[in-house]
Design a protein around this motif. Structure first.
Motif, PDB file in Angstrom:
ATOM      1  N   GLN A 422     -35.525   6.747  15.147  1.00  0.00           N
ATOM      2  CA  GLN A 422     -35.601   5.684  16.081  1.00  0.00           C
ATOM      3  C   GLN A 422     -34.378   5.614  16.956  1.00  0.00           C
ATOM      4  N   ALA A 423     -33.278   5.962  16.342  1.00  0.00           N
ATOM      5  CA  ALA A 423     -31.974   6.079  17.352  1.00  0.00           C
ATOM      6  C   ALA A 423     -31.966   6.854  18.381  1.00  0.00           C
ATOM      7  N   ILE A 424     -32.529   8.054  18.149  1.00  0.00           N
ATOM      8  CA  ILE A 424     -32.697   9.450  19.172  1.00  0.00           C
ATOM      9  C   ILE A 424     -33.761   8.988  20.149  1.00  0.00           C
ATOM     10  N   LEU A 425     -34.977   8.293  19.486  1.00  0.00           N
ATOM     11  CA  LEU A 425     -35.966   7.917  20.488  1.00  0.00           C
ATOM     12  C   LEU A 425     -35.528   6.840  21.568  1.00  0.00           C
ATOM     13  N   ASP A 426     -34.606   5.871  20.963  1.00  0.00           N
ATOM     14  CA  ASP A 426     -34.250   4.694  21.785  1.00  0.00           C
ATOM     15  C   ASP A 426     -33.167   5.285  22.833  1.00  0.00           C
ATOM     16  N   GLY A 427     -32.311   6.129  22.275  1.00  0.00           N
ATOM     17  CA  GLY A 427     -31.174   6.648  23.123  1.00  0.00           C
ATOM     18  C   GLY A 427     -31.756   7.572  24.141  1.00  0.00           C
ATOM     19  N   ALA A 428     -32.580   8.216  23.926  1.00  0.00           N
ATOM     20  CA  ALA A 428     -33.205   9.297  24.822  1.00  0.00           C
ATOM     21  C   ALA A 428     -34.074   8.426  25.970  1.00  0.00           C
ATOM     22  N   GLN A 429     -34.747   7.327  25.475  1.00  0.00           N
ATOM     23  CA  GLN A 429     -35.418   6.519  26.488  1.00  0.00           C
ATOM     24  C   GLN A 429     -34.529   5.883  27.502  1.00  0.00           C
ATOM     25  N   GLU A 430     -33.372   5.452  27.044  1.00  0.00           N
ATOM     26  CA  GLU A 430     -32.639   4.471  27.807  1.00  0.00           C
ATOM     27  C   GLU A 430     -31.511   5.518  28.875  1.00  0.00           C
ATOM     28  N   LYS A 487     -31.197  15.223  15.408  1.00  0.00           N
ATOM     29  CA  LYS A 487     -32.042  14.833  13.943  1.00  0.00           C
ATOM     30  C   LYS A 487     -31.419  15.400  12.698  1.00  0.00           C
ATOM     31  N   HIS A 488     -31.088  16.696  12.855  1.00  0.00           N
ATOM     32  CA  HIS A 488     -30.594  17.460  11.777  1.00  0.00           C
ATOM     33  C   HIS A 488     -28.950  17.288  11.446  1.00  0.00           C
ATOM     34  N   LEU A 489     -28.363  17.150  12.538  1.00  0.00           N
ATOM     35  CA  LEU A 489     -26.971  17.167  12.464  1.00  0.00           C
ATOM     36  C   LEU A 489     -26.323  15.790  12.155  1.00  0.00           C
ATOM     37  N   PHE A 490     -26.798  14.871  12.707  1.00  0.00           N
ATOM     38  CA  PHE A 490     -26.266  13.530  12.679  1.00  0.00           C
ATOM     39  C   PHE A 490     -26.906  12.649  11.230  1.00  0.00           C
ATOM     40  N   VAL A 491     -27.497  13.384  10.445  1.00  0.00           N
ATOM     41  CA  VAL A 491     -27.902  12.647   9.131  1.00  0.00           C
ATOM     42  C   VAL A 491     -26.935  12.318   8.300  1.00  0.00           C
ATOM     43  N   ALA A 492     -25.784  13.152   8.409  1.00  0.00           N
ATOM     44  CA  ALA A 492     -24.536  13.003   7.629  1.00  0.00           C
ATOM     45  C   ALA A 492     -23.692  11.744   8.207  1.00  0.00           C
ATOM     46  N   GLU A 493     -24.098  11.261   9.633  1.00  0.00           N
ATOM     47  CA  GLU A 493     -23.095  10.294  10.092  1.00  0.00           C
ATOM     48  C   GLU A 493     -24.114   8.843  10.303  1.00  0.00           C
ATOM     49  N   GLU A 494     -25.336   8.925   9.732  1.00  0.00           N
ATOM     50  CA  GLU A 494     -25.885   7.757   9.664  1.00  0.00           C
ATOM     51  C   GLU A 494     -25.305   6.826   8.635  1.00  0.00           C
ATOM     52  N   HIS A 495     -25.342   5.630   9.188  1.00  0.00           N
ATOM     53  CA  HIS A 495     -25.107   4.689   8.076  1.00  0.00           C
ATOM     54  C   HIS A 495     -25.816   3.361   8.378  1.00  0.00           C
TER      55      HIS A 495
END
Length: 605
Positions: A422-430, A487-495
């Protein structure tokens, strides 16, 4: 937005797409010609007439002018025409419009020249018609020398043996060699002997021509064999030309040897080449059309050993100048600058973003965008040169914008506690519309380049295409590959939401500390900008007045800007020394002073 969802749902498709970009980019790079400058599309057709001994005035009136009138009415696509009338030579150049069929123009010039041949002086030979371009420049110079052979023999070796073998190399045009003496059979007349026998030079010419008849002799069948019949209709030795009869005078036959001397000679020499104290011959190897300079030079050098084996042992064939060295150095320097710019950009992004994962995504998008640009340049028929490589180097700093903005916005969405997808979709749309407008704005900057005329058009359009293709590819990658890698690299930075410092238990690394320091100062600058923007919006009248005042002050200072580039000079400091030749009239001297004064006034207001 749909393409971002497609990239996240079909990752293997876009991974294969990225691999194909690398593969086709490498193939395009290996197939593209390498040169210093792009191919300048100025098609030129040259028509060269020769008539030895005719004065330039007669050449202009009897050869150049009739040919020009005929060409202008039959050849299509002529932009302008230039001609030179020299002693015994007429050179007519036809500059064609861009996109004209130069092959058709050459055929039209040749056919028209043959038709106009009947109107020209008698015994005229058909002209030499050839096509040329601004990029047909010497890429290699060979020097042919010998300590045993004379200049005539040396020129004969270079022209008859070496030139004929090198002319078959693809992409080359080899004109006649410079230096040496053009070998020919020469008849030296004795004017006193001609006068004594009552003969004219024309009698000698007629006698030599009538005794040198080229005619088929046929064959004779005798029994089971067929023999080729050889007649003595042509002398096979130069000395036999001296025994040709001219005329009977007083019951005695006058031969050529009585009034002239026939020998192995040469044409009047027009240029001389010296090599280590000995005469030599220089051969220019020209690159024709869109051929690669490196490829042409490599082909020539590959057959040079075979060429050296066909000439006499005393003849040396060496490379004098090699244009490919400058091409390699130019391409290597521009490529090095591009790699350096990409490396510095990656380090800067690592310091700004503070995440090696984000930096890896940005760095991956740079070569992909550049390979896309190379594929586009290959499809449009461009070459690898200083202009295209310069465009790629120029685009390196801008290629990271789309990916950086999107990654930073994805980080902001993650800090808000959203799921990675969802963060990727919202960030890309903005950032989709602002990034698209920014990319199109950069591309529009290069639009006026397509309105230029030649030769600037051919030089700068490849640069504009390189930047435009790279920027469009960068935006496309920011919609596909960047979200997929995020999507594959930011999983470790998700909180989770509300967790402000998820990595507080680990001490920050070197680049992380740099990022925190930069981010701290950036937040201060952002707060100052926010406060200044609030004040400007609260005091709109005063802000508008300050802006208009600054604008008026700039306009008032504009006339004085040019003087900053010149030292202040008063009348006592400026001294001019003009040397006027003796015998110059006073009026001419005054005109010179006026021109100098006007030029000084133009430079120094």
């Amino acid at each position: 937005m749909w393409i971002v969802k497609l990239a996240l749902s079909q990752p293997h498709t876009f991974i294969v797409l990225a691999i194909c970009i690398f593969l086709f980019g490498g193939v395009s790079l290996s197939q593209m010609a390498i040169d210093i400058f792009p191919t300048i599309d100025v098609p030129v057709v040259s028509c060269v007439w020769t008539y030895t001994g005719m004065s330039p005035k007669n050449v202009e009136d009897q050869i150049t002018s009739p040919t020009e009138r005929a060409l202008t009415s039959t050849v299509s696509g002529i932009e302008r025409m230039e001609s030179m009338s020299l002693n015994g030579m007429s050179i007519i150049k036809l500059f064609l419009h861009k996109g004209s069929d130069i092959g058709q123009a050459v055929a039209q010039v040749a056919s028209t020249s043959n038709a106009v041949l009947r109107q020209l002086p008698p015994n005229m030979s058909p002209p030499f018609v050839t096509q040329s371009s601004a990029t047909d420049v010497p890429v290699l110079q060979l020097v042919v020398g010998s300590k045993k052979l004379g200049e005539a023999e040396l020129f004969d070796v270079a022209n008859q043996f070496i030139r004929s073998q090198l002319a078959v190399v693809q992409g080359t045009t080899i004109p006649f060699p410079n230096g040496g003496k053009w070998r020919e059979v020469t008849v030296d007349l004795d004017p006193k002997a001609l006068l004594g026998y009552g003969l004219s030079p024309n009698d000698v010419v007629n006698a030599v021509n009538s005794a040198s008849v080229i005619a088929p002799s046929g064959t004779a069948k005798m029994g089971r064999c067929e023999y080729v019949i050889t007649l003595n209709n042509m002398p096979d030795v130069i000395d036999k030309l001296n025994n040709i009869p001219i005329k009977n005078v007083g019951g005695a036959t006058v031969y050529v040897k009585d009034v002239a001397f026939v020998h192995d000679g040469y044409q009047p020499q027009l240029n001389i080449v010296n090599l280590e104290g000995h005469r030599a011959v220089i051969m220019n190897i020209l690159k024709s059309g869109a051929a690669s300079t490196l490829a042409v030079v490599e082909r020539i050098k590959s057959i040079l050993p075979r060429v050296r084996g066909t000439v006499p042992a005393s003849v040396t064939v060496d490379v004098l100048t090699d244009q490919s060295k400058f091409v390699r150095e130019c391409v290597a320097e521009v490529f090095q600058e591009a790699v350096t710019a990409a490396g510095l950009t990656a380090i800067f992004m690592l310091a700004i973003l503070g995440s090696w994962r984000s930096t890896l995504i940005v760095v991956t998008s740079i070569p992909l965008a550049m390979f896309c640009s190379i594929i586009g340049l290959h499809l449009t028929g461009n070459t690898i040169n200083s202009m295209t490589l310069g465009g790629l180097a120029l685009a390196v700093g801008m290629l990271v914008d789309d990916a950086t903005v999107e990654i930073e916005n994805v980080h902001r969405q993650l800090d808000m506690g959203k799921h990675i997808v969802q963060a990727i979709l919202d960030g890309a749309q903005e950032v989709a519309l602002p990034a698209f407008v920014s990319t199109i704005s950069i591309c529009i900057v290069f639009l006026p380049v397509f309105l230029l005329s030649e030769p600037a058009r051919s030089l700068f359009i490849p640069l504009a295409l390189a930047v435009t293709f790279a920027m469009l590819a960068s935006y496309g990658l920011s919609r596909t590959i960047v979200p997929l890698m995020s999507k594959h690299l930011f999983v470790a930075e998700e909180h989770v939401a509300g967790e402000e410092h998820p990595h507080e238990e680990k001490p920050p690394g070197f680049f992380r500390r740099i990022h925190l320091a930069i981010d701290h100062h950036f937040n201060k600058m952002r707060d100052l900008y926010h406060a200044g923007l609030n004040w400007a919006l609260a005091n709109r009248g005063l802000t508008a007045g300050l802006f208009l005042g600054f604008y008026a002050f700039s306009l008032c200072m504009l006339p004085f800007v040019g003087r900053d580039f010149f030292p202040l000079i008063d009348a006592g400091q400026l001294r001019l020394h003009l040397n006027v030749p003796a015998g110059t009239r006073v009026e001419e001297t005054e005109r010179v002073f006026r021109r100098v004064e006007n030029e000084i006034r133009r430079i120094i207001p």
